[in-house]
Design a protein around this motif. Structure first.
Motif, PDB file in Angstrom:
ATOM      1  N   VAL A  22       0.857  -1.189   0.000  1.00  0.00           N
ATOM      2  CA  VAL A  22       0.000   0.000   0.000  1.00  0.00           C
ATOM      3  C   VAL A  22       0.892   1.238   0.000  1.00  0.00           C
ATOM      4  CG1 VAL A  22      -1.768   1.299   1.257  1.00  0.00           C
ATOM      5  CG2 VAL A  22      -1.794  -1.202   1.299  1.00  0.00           C
ATOM      6  N   ASP A  24       0.617   5.303   0.607  1.00  0.00           N
ATOM      7  CA  ASP A  24       0.019   6.595   0.963  1.00  0.00           C
ATOM      8  C   ASP A  24      -1.511   6.601   1.014  1.00  0.00           C
ATOM      9  OD1 ASP A  24       2.625   7.347   0.999  1.00  0.00           O
ATOM     10  OD2 ASP A  24       2.524   8.760  -0.656  1.00  0.00           O
ATOM     11  N   VAL A  25      -2.097   5.545   1.506  1.00  0.00           N
ATOM     12  CA  VAL A  25      -3.525   5.585   1.839  1.00  0.00           C
ATOM     13  C   VAL A  25      -3.586   5.977   3.305  1.00  0.00           C
ATOM     14  CG1 VAL A  25      -5.696   4.306   1.998  1.00  0.00           C
ATOM     15  CG2 VAL A  25      -4.115   3.867   0.102  1.00  0.00           C
ATOM     16  N   ILE A  33      -8.167  10.623  -2.147  1.00  0.00           N
ATOM     17  CA  ILE A  33      -8.510   9.195  -2.118  1.00  0.00           C
ATOM     18  C   ILE A  33      -9.994   8.988  -2.372  1.00  0.00           C
ATOM     19  CG2 ILE A  33      -8.674   7.164  -0.620  1.00  0.00           C
ATOM     20  CD1 ILE A  33      -6.096   8.223   0.779  1.00  0.00           C
ATOM     21  N   TYR A  55       3.102  -1.347   4.193  1.00  0.00           N
ATOM     22  CA  TYR A  55       2.307  -0.114   4.149  1.00  0.00           C
ATOM     23  C   TYR A  55       3.243   1.096   4.180  1.00  0.00           C
ATOM     24  CZ  TYR A  55      -2.345   2.020   4.817  1.00  0.00           C
ATOM     25  OH  TYR A  55      -3.531   2.705   4.651  1.00  0.00           O
ATOM     26  N   TYR A  57       3.865   5.067   4.025  1.00  0.00           N
ATOM     27  CA  TYR A  57       3.091   6.251   4.387  1.00  0.00           C
ATOM     28  C   TYR A  57       4.049   7.424   4.559  1.00  0.00           C
ATOM     29  CZ  TYR A  57       4.812   5.652   9.163  1.00  0.00           C
ATOM     30  OH  TYR A  57       5.627   5.541  10.273  1.00  0.00           O
ATOM     31  N   GLY A 179      -2.913   2.227  -3.900  1.00  0.00           N
ATOM     32  CA  GLY A 179      -2.614   3.524  -3.297  1.00  0.00           C
ATOM     33  C   GLY A 179      -2.463   4.611  -4.324  1.00  0.00           C
TER      34      GLY A 179
END
Length: 209
Positions: A22, A24-25, A33, A55, A57, A179
């Motif tokens: 994933v 940048d969710v 988004i 993930y 971020y 993402g």
């Protein structure tokens, strides 16, 4: 293939989803988004992942963001209470630091040029492009890419993520990828995976612009 089709196919075959990456969710990008998909639906998608999740971020250590792993987890649960019982220990969090390669991407380097740069850095164990002399880059990069970059190479770095290529190959080859943004942070991760022939499948339903 749409996500629903992919899901139904796997259900019919009795197989499991692979790992998921994933990008940048997180709450910081919620407005963008939700133009593409709901956070609730994304949470349901997470519950279909039977193995592990990497993930990426952008967090408080690197940009003006309050989006820590705890904050992102809380946000996801707020939007989908079913995630209260999710196995969060199978999620590996990696603060992306906003940008690995955008400086060079924004100056027009080609995908092929970026691949050559990343491979050269990995082979020579260089985390930061500024650790490689400009005259060496002239021989590494395709001529057209070098012309685009020669004036900024010493001041606009690219750098490797805080995860080894061997770990990506061993643990995340064959992952789903979701993402955004499609031509920005997600593109950076695609460039990284492509440079080292790490296979992935884009989940179109959960990619934002």
């Amino acid at each position: 293939m749409k996500f629903t089709d992919y899901y139904n196919l796997n259900e019919r075959l009795g197989s499991e989803f692979r790992n998921l990456i994933v990008v940048d969710v997180q709450p910081l990008y919620e407005e963008n988004i939700t133009k593409k998909f709901s956070i609730e639906d994304f949470g349901t998608f997470l519950t279909t992942i039977k193995k592990n999740i990497l993930y990426f971020y952008n967090g408080p250590e690197t940009i003006d963001s309050k989006d820590s792993p705890e904050a992102i987890t809380e946000w996801l649960i707020e939007n989908n209470p079913d995630l209260e019982n999710f196995e969060w220990d199978k999620v590996t969090w990696l603060d992306k630091g906003y940008s690995y390669y955008r400086g060079w991407m924004d100056y027009g380097i080609t995908d092929n040029g970026m691949k050559q740069a990343l491979r050269y850095m990995a082979i020579n164990r260089k985390h930061d492009s500024r650790d490689i002399p400009v005259d060496v880059w002239k021989n590494v990069l395709p001529a057209t890419d070098y012309e685009h970059l020669k004036d900024i190479i010493e001041i606009e770095p690219i750098w490797e993520p805080d995860i080894s290529i061997s770990e990506l190959k061993d643990n995340w080859n064959g992952s789903l990828l979701a993402g955004g943004a499609m031509n920005e942070c997600l593109k950076e991760i695609q460039l990284l995976l492509n440079a080292f022939n790490i296979n992935y499948k884009l989940v179109d339903s959960y990619i934002y612009y």
